[in-house]
Design an enzyme around this catalytic site. Sequence first.
Site, PDB file in Angstrom:
ATOM      1  N   HIS D  45       0.803  -1.227   0.000  1.00 12.88           N
ATOM      2  CA  HIS D  45       0.000   0.000   0.000  1.00 12.88           C
ATOM      3  C   HIS D  45       0.835   1.276   0.000  1.00 12.88           C
ATOM      4  O   HIS D  45       0.327   2.341  -0.316  1.00 12.88           O
ATOM      5  CB  HIS D  45      -0.959   0.017   1.200  1.00 12.88           C
ATOM      6  N   GLU D 146     -10.208 -10.730   3.734  1.00 16.49           N
ATOM      7  CA  GLU D 146     -10.866  -9.425   3.820  1.00 16.49           C
ATOM      8  C   GLU D 146     -11.832  -9.171   2.672  1.00 16.49           C
ATOM      9  O   GLU D 146     -12.067  -8.019   2.294  1.00 16.49           O
ATOM     10  CB  GLU D 146      -9.828  -8.312   3.896  1.00 16.49           C
ATOM     11  N   ASP D 172     -11.152  -3.206   3.686  1.00 19.13           N
ATOM     12  CA  ASP D 172     -11.507  -3.907   2.459  1.00 19.13           C
ATOM     13  C   ASP D 172     -12.679  -4.866   2.682  1.00 19.13           C
ATOM     14  O   ASP D 172     -13.479  -5.098   1.772  1.00 19.13           O
ATOM     15  CB  ASP D 172     -10.285  -4.646   1.907  1.00 19.13           C
TER      16      ASP D 172
END
Lengths: 257, 257, 257, 257, 257, 257
Positions: D45, D146, D172
């Site tokens: 990320h 997730e 998520d």
Amino acid sequence: MRNRVKELYTAGKVAVGPMIKFAEPGLVEIAGTVGSDLVSLDPYHFAIDHRDMRNMVNTAYSYGMTTTARCRNDPWEIMNLLDMGVQFIHIPTCNSAADLHALVDAVHYPPKGKRVSNRPIRFRDMSDAEYFAWSQTEVIVGVQIETREGLENLKEILAVPELDVVMCGPGDLSLSLGTPTDRYSDQIIELRKRIYFAALDAGKQICNTFRTTSEGLDQAAWWIEHGMRIVRMEPEYQLMRRSYAEMIQAVKQAGDT
Amino acid sequence: MRNRVKELYTAGKVAVGPMIKFAEPGLVEIAGTVGSDLVSLDPYHFAIDHRDMRNMVNTAYSYGMTTTARCRNDPWEIMNLLDMGVQFIHIPTCNSAADLHALVDAVHYPPKGKRVSNRPIRFRDMSDAEYFAWSQTEVIVGVQIETREGLENLKEILAVPELDVVMCGPGDLSLSLGTPTDRYSDQIIELRKRIYFAALDAGKQICNTFRTTSEGLDQAAWWIEHGMRIVRMEPEYQLMRRSYAEMIQAVKQAGDT
Amino acid sequence: MRNRVKELYTAGKVAVGPMIKFAEPGLVEIAGTVGSDLVSLDPYHFAIDHRDMRNMVNTAYSYGMTTTARCRNDPWEIMNLLDMGVQFIHIPTCNSAADLHALVDAVHYPPKGKRVSNRPIRFRDMSDAEYFAWSQTEVIVGVQIETREGLENLKEILAVPELDVVMCGPGDLSLSLGTPTDRYSDQIIELRKRIYFAALDAGKQICNTFRTTSEGLDQAAWWIEHGMRIVRMEPEYQLMRRSYAEMIQAVKQAGDT
Amino acid sequence: MRNRVKELYTAGKVAVGPMIKFAEPGLVEIAGTVGSDLVSLDPYHFAIDHRDMRNMVNTAYSYGMTTTARCRNDPWEIMNLLDMGVQFIHIPTCNSAADLHALVDAVHYPPKGKRVSNRPIRFRDMSDAEYFAWSQTEVIVGVQIETREGLENLKEILAVPELDVVMCGPGDLSLSLGTPTDRYSDQIIELRKRIYFAALDAGKQICNTFRTTSEGLDQAAWWIEHGMRIVRMEPEYQLMRRSYAEMIQAVKQAGDT
Amino acid sequence: MRNRVKELYTAGKVAVGPMIKFAEPGLVEIAGTVGSDLVSLDPYHFAIDHRDMRNMVNTAYSYGMTTTARCRNDPWEIMNLLDMGVQFIHIPTCNSAADLHALVDAVHYPPKGKRVSNRPIRFRDMSDAEYFAWSQTEVIVGVQIETREGLENLKEILAVPELDVVMCGPGDLSLSLGTPTDRYSDQIIELRKRIYFAALDAGKQICNTFRTTSEGLDQAAWWIEHGMRIVRMEPEYQLMRRSYAEMIQAVKQAGDT
Amino acid sequence: MRNRVKELYTAGKVAVGPMIKFAEPGLVEIAGTVGSDLVSLDPYHFAIDHRDMRNMVNTAYSYGMTTTARCRNDPWEIMNLLDMGVQFIHIPTCNSAADLHALVDAVHYPPKGKRVSNRPIRFRDMSDAEYFAWSQTEVIVGVQIETREGLENLKEILAVPELDVVMCGPGDLSLSLGTPTDRYSDQIIELRKRIYFAALDAGKQICNTFRTTSEGLDQAAWWIEHGMRIVRMEPEYQLMRRSYAEMIQAVKQAGDT
């Protein structure tokens, strides 16, 4: 501007230079000051940032050396390396003619391949026609045969006309054959010979890596005698590890007496 | 945490490690994997950016090595190197006790010197008192004697109690003596011996650099026998240049026959 | 290897190339692809990290260009720029012969100056004697005269034999003369002419910067006619600012109609 | 060398350390100086350049911490992270056993997986056999569940024996379930509990992230009581944002009165 | 464009923002997203490369924050920081009016000082006259009083009209006074109060650093009440160290029960 | 915060700014100081490291410019560019609606697409709901039509409602059509017109690149008249190459006479 490695081996002469693993242009300079024809970079196994790669390639140009790069068989990565000025692309673990065709598609412009329109700053003075011709003639395509699958498909791989150079790594070959801890066994040595001689028979060039020792030199001389025209020297980290380790051991011994 | 180099030579043992000139932490790793006690960096002659320096020093810590750094005799630069975790500072061309006093002022906290309040992140857990004591005990102060002036003032330099280690560079010494092209002359060799033995007589440690060859090993052994306890190995670029150059010449020769 | 700029002006020919201010080797490449003889870097006014500087200089070598650098009159910084391969050092605001002597001391080896022993990797194959001779012959020493004090001491400055090239910046000159907002006034123009012609009369070369416009070309041609042999083109940021600003204004106007 | 996180949780002890998002080795040092067992990096990320990643990992080694990395489920990226010395790889959004098998293939050498032959410089002293054994034993494989799909395939995912650690991101998960603006809803909290307890029941370790507040500590204590042995602390940017924001508001208020 | 810090304190309002020590623009972003008026960088104690510094300053502009920088009292370094867009320069260990005059010379253009002609790219659209006026009005000059000598010369330092802001570091003050291990003693606290109130009496602004705790807030509020209008929050590394250390201790305790 | 480019073209006004190819934030500053609405970066053809990209985007924010980026049609790369703050993503060689759907999936959050949960630091103050809404409204999706296949599928591509902007590169179009050396032929010009007018007819915006010359301005004005509202200026390297090359030629000519 000729590809110095291709010019040499086409003339039957030997091209030689070290593998450099760390992303440090100063190491490329070392290669240049001792008269290397090539410097062999490895963005595959020692991931290199784009800025560093560009600086290493430009430094190689400042010594008139050909930069070779081993990389993933990925069109975007190959395009970028070529657009930085790399002149010799080779991929690890080529398993099939399909792998090689993908590489050729990434390296060459249409109609031979699918590379998209761009080029190094250094070649901006050429017309499109001139650069496409230069690229088609000068850029070298190489593969490493180092898996059971690659061995099985060797014939079809060697049959691809755009293939220029064949290499072979012992570590992955022994892993692939289920003998991971014995990369210098007789079996591996024989297989590598088989690959190299098949390549030479198919009219390809071959390239191997040798230590900078008398044993390494003997092996290199043997292979040169048998047709190899691209000789890579062991990477900086292997040379340094061996030389420093031996010296430290001896110095410590001197200190203990 | 002890300064590994000081701990060794205080115990009469030899500390050994390479000079690394390029700003590449991977080269520090090489030093670490072969068991070096120190890695000798050179922000004086191969200017190194702060980020790179910090990463090289932290990498040295990951192998338990002492980082030594040669730098300008400038309080800000010395403060920064110490605040990054360097544990051995030495300056080139020390010409006088005044030069050395300036170095000591930069290295040590009051009342011994004038270093201002700060420290490496790595030492943040210590109290002020603990860190000041650690620093005073563990940080090594070194000088290179390599000019006519330095030779003339050798006695007063060696008389400074905060001086720990003496070194001597042949290149600048021969430049300073007006014989710039003969750094390995008998005169230079004799002068360097004189400096080293005077330092040992004054109770200082000494440190020299040796090639990773049998000749270099013999010289190192001789000096160890005579009291040297800090042995530096030649830098990566010298080792690489020699090894690659010899191999290239031999390979080219093999290719020509 | 000759210093291309010195080789040209010694032969009465004009050397030309741009100022590049940003620390980006790609901009050096642009200079190279259009046939520049030099690229003029500015670690004085646009501080450049060591790694970036080294990469820019090596990139310049890959195009056979001479790198010039403006820097502080500081022996360590000058030593490092020379050890990276810069071949033309010039300082801003030279106020006296003493300033120039300090510069000469930093640039040249003993006995001419006080540079300490080291050199670019690129020159490691030369013997000490060869490199010292090369350096003494090829490295160019330049100064900017741009203060009232510099003007007053112009004669003694020009009398220093090691001075090769004289430059003159209008901005600092107008600041120094107390007319900070009028760097293109007739007074400044006249003073700069006086400086340049005095330099030519003293047997020095001169160098000025010109815009890449027809007006800039006319000025350059006039100065070439009067003896100038080093022509710098405006930096990338000035060229880009002017060209983009004009286009944006026109495009916005087209959008409004 | 043991994987400190695995060593701890295998012994029933808690391993703890912060998430660090910015590519700054100094932040890794902070983790180290306070006694963290791990530092959790996120090249997924917060894209991190290779040079920075390498320096962060080496800095973690200098404090004896295990580096964990979340990354794309891509064999080349995983290989590179492992070859830099990361000892705990986990992927986001694991949707199926197939996703996990791809991860295992990338992490482990044949015959367990398909990782190709290479390793960190730090492990070069081991023989091939030793390093392959070390890697198989010590490297931790983790997944984040997730997504709706991941939930549906949870059983088959947990059945894969090479899986070591299960994580779960609320953001998520809520996006995937069509409730994007409510990541802390009771539904999400319940689902995450279900995932974690299923993982524990299947003999896997679990890992969650907690704020460095008393509320965060209570949650961590609750989970530790229920079997969690890997505790991550909130990333630097979240801690800094909260602490600085509160202080600024209070200071501004003090200034207004 | 106004200097946000000066605009605030001139209007009697409080300016607040964190010290950021690591060379990471993302940390500057954190300062920006929480509404800081300033970000306080420290190229003096945490040496920052030029490229990183430039990027941090530009990032601060993207949030409308004033960048302050502590640096050596060196004209070249100060010029470069100003030319990057820093708007508040302060020096450590100001010992005398002479130190301060040197700082003023470096910060301001003639006739007030001796800064040479250049400016940030961001201000290139201003005429010379406009920029010189802007710079003279908006750039803030600050000093740290933190030595015995500085205390003794406090009156003459405060008498310099170009001085804007006074700070005071406890660590160096206690070192200078010979009580190195007690930076938070009553004596030091009293001395700092004396310095700050003297500065306020002389019509200068003052600036201190506070922890992001309730104790730190109380201290800040007290100082605001007494006239301080520039409030710095503790650096990222101190906040992180405290918060993570407390959490780790508590988590480990939870794990042990 | 509005996307400045979208705000302008939605209001019928022209947005203009340069392409910047080199990874140097200073070049972004140039774009900003001349009033550009956008800066158009190219991580596709000039690979840019993550750190550099982040700094360039933040620099663009400091001037209120929209950053556009051309990149691979890869969900991870697109996610990262968006998470850095890029507000306009476009892909080269869009061949089909499937290509475009993949791009939309990468750019938009569920339910419109599949982007995973994260965002720029700069937007951390928004709630999830606010940021998702902002992103859906403000981020621009663009494609380049530049292959035979793209031409054949133009209608279905233009029918995708999430498409905002259409571009067209002549180099790849001519390569794809088998006329690689004639990118400015009448055929290519006509095809590009056809593409642009079809896009306008489908209610999309269009964007082309123009030289900063009077010829370039005329072309831009013509296209503005016909509906184009996003005007890109030629990249720095093209402008510099042309301007410097012309000047060098003229200067050399002046030197020869």
